[in-house]
Design a protein around this motif. Structure first.
Motif, PDB file in Angstrom:
ATOM      1  N   THR A 120       0.828  -1.198   0.000  1.00  7.49           N
ATOM      2  CA  THR A 120       0.000   0.000   0.000  1.00  7.49           C
ATOM      3  C   THR A 120       0.863   1.250   0.000  1.00  7.49           C
ATOM      4  OG1 THR A 120      -0.100   0.174   2.407  1.00  7.49           O
ATOM      5  CG2 THR A 120      -1.739  -1.247   1.345  1.00  7.49           C
ATOM      6  N   LEU A 121       0.234   2.374  -0.293  1.00  9.44           N
ATOM      7  CA  LEU A 121       0.938   3.648  -0.267  1.00  9.44           C
ATOM      8  C   LEU A 121       1.473   3.935   1.132  1.00  9.44           C
ATOM      9  CD1 LEU A 121       1.656   6.177  -1.915  1.00  9.44           C
ATOM     10  CD2 LEU A 121      -0.596   7.096  -1.342  1.00  9.44           C
ATOM     11  N   ASP A 144      -4.715   6.563  -0.868  1.00  9.81           N
ATOM     12  CA  ASP A 144      -4.934   5.293  -1.558  1.00  9.81           C
ATOM     13  C   ASP A 144      -6.422   5.085  -1.837  1.00  9.81           C
ATOM     14  OD1 ASP A 144      -3.026   3.591  -2.595  1.00  9.81           O
ATOM     15  OD2 ASP A 144      -2.385   2.846  -0.640  1.00  9.81           O
ATOM     16  N   PHE A 150      -7.513  -0.531   5.400  1.00 10.14           N
ATOM     17  CA  PHE A 150      -8.253   0.517   4.695  1.00 10.14           C
ATOM     18  C   PHE A 150      -9.703   0.553   5.154  1.00 10.14           C
ATOM     19  CE2 PHE A 150      -5.648   0.947   0.517  1.00 10.14           C
ATOM     20  CZ  PHE A 150      -4.530   1.260   1.266  1.00 10.14           C
ATOM     21  N   ARG A 155       0.224   7.088  -8.174  1.00 15.77           N
ATOM     22  CA  ARG A 155       0.584   6.583  -6.850  1.00 15.77           C
ATOM     23  C   ARG A 155       1.950   7.125  -6.417  1.00 15.77           C
ATOM     24  NH1 ARG A 155       2.950   2.319  -4.469  1.00 15.77           N
ATOM     25  NH2 ARG A 155       1.895   1.280  -2.718  1.00 15.77           N
ATOM     26  N   THR A 208      -6.766  13.645  -4.130  1.00 17.52           N
ATOM     27  CA  THR A 208      -5.453  13.332  -3.569  1.00 17.52           C
ATOM     28  C   THR A 208      -4.724  14.600  -3.146  1.00 17.52           C
ATOM     29  OG1 THR A 208      -5.344  11.396  -5.018  1.00 17.52           O
ATOM     30  CG2 THR A 208      -3.302  12.092  -3.981  1.00 17.52           C
TER      31      THR A 208
END
Length: 242
Positions: A24-25, A57, A89, A172, A225
């Motif tokens: 994941t980020l 994310d 998440f 990303r 974002t």
């Protein structure tokens, strides 16, 4: 003052959810620590930044959206028809599924529970190694160091390519570089990423969602974002650094 709420911690959201897929980020962000010191860079702001990475994310996946609350504050809400499967998440998504909440509130409420499950994932992947030792020869202690798989070096090289060499990032990677900058820890990477006016200008572009024509993310995704990253910047600016 930032509103604080208790939110259930993702205690079981460790490598079980992430092992089968890409990191994941938030994992990538946590991996960019200072291995020579055996500690995590930016501990004072870390929980805000990790929470921002989770929201970013979710934003990149189209699972949250931003809006405007009372007095013009920025809010974040879940996209009800698209819950995430990753339990880490899911905890953040469910918090904003109850109702739209201010981004600062979400960062403060969801961030404190993220460090340990994310670190457990990195250890499970072999990206980070925990080393036990005796502090002052007496007291049990644990230090962290980078694993031997080279993933941190590769990740740092990608961030450097974007910030220093002007390589056009994936959405990303743009979010990752912007979060590192927004956290206030980018100067600590000076040995690998020089802290220059050109790098700062590039990071500012990424922070505002200016990722380049080839970064295949919808305009709404860039806006979401960038909004989240800018709220991380605001939060990080008023917190002590360590």
């Amino acid at each position: 003052m930032t509103e604080r709420h208790e939110v259930p911690g993702p205690e079981r959201a460790t490598s079980e959810d992430a092992a089968a897929g890409e990191p994941t980020l938030a994992e990538d962000l946590l991996l960019l620590f200072q291995p020579d010191s055996g500690t995590i860079a930016g501990e004072g702001t870390l929980y805000y930044v990790l929470a921002g990475a989770v929201l970013a994310d979710l934003g990149l996946a189209g699972q949250v959206r931003t809006g405007t609350g009372r007095l013009g504050s920025v809010t974040v809400a879940a996209v009800a028809e698209d819950p995430p499967t990753d339990r880490l998440f899911r905890a953040s998504w469910e918090y904003v599924a109850e109702r739209a909440r201010g981004v600062q509130t979400v960062l403060a409420a969801t961030g404190p529970t993220l460090r340990e499950p994310l670190l457990a994932r990195l250890v499970e992947r072999g990206d980070v190694v925990r080393r036990s030792y005796k502090a002052l020869g007496l007291f049990p202690a644990t230090a962290l160091k980078g694993g031997d798989n080279g993933r941190r070096d590769g990740l740092l090289a990608q961030v450097r390519a974007v910030l220093v060499d002007g390589v056009e990032p994936t959405p990303r990677l743009a979010a990752l570089a912007a979060l590192v900058y927004g956290s206030g820890t980018l100067p600590q990477f000076h040995r690998d990423i020089p802290w220059t006016s050109a790098v700062i200008a590039r990071a500012e572009e990424l922070k505002e969602g200016n990722w380049g024509a080839g970064a295949a993310a919808k305009a709404v995704t860039r806006t979401i974002t960038a909004t989240i990253v800018n709220n991380v910047v605001v939060a990080a600016a008023v917190l002590p650094r360590s």
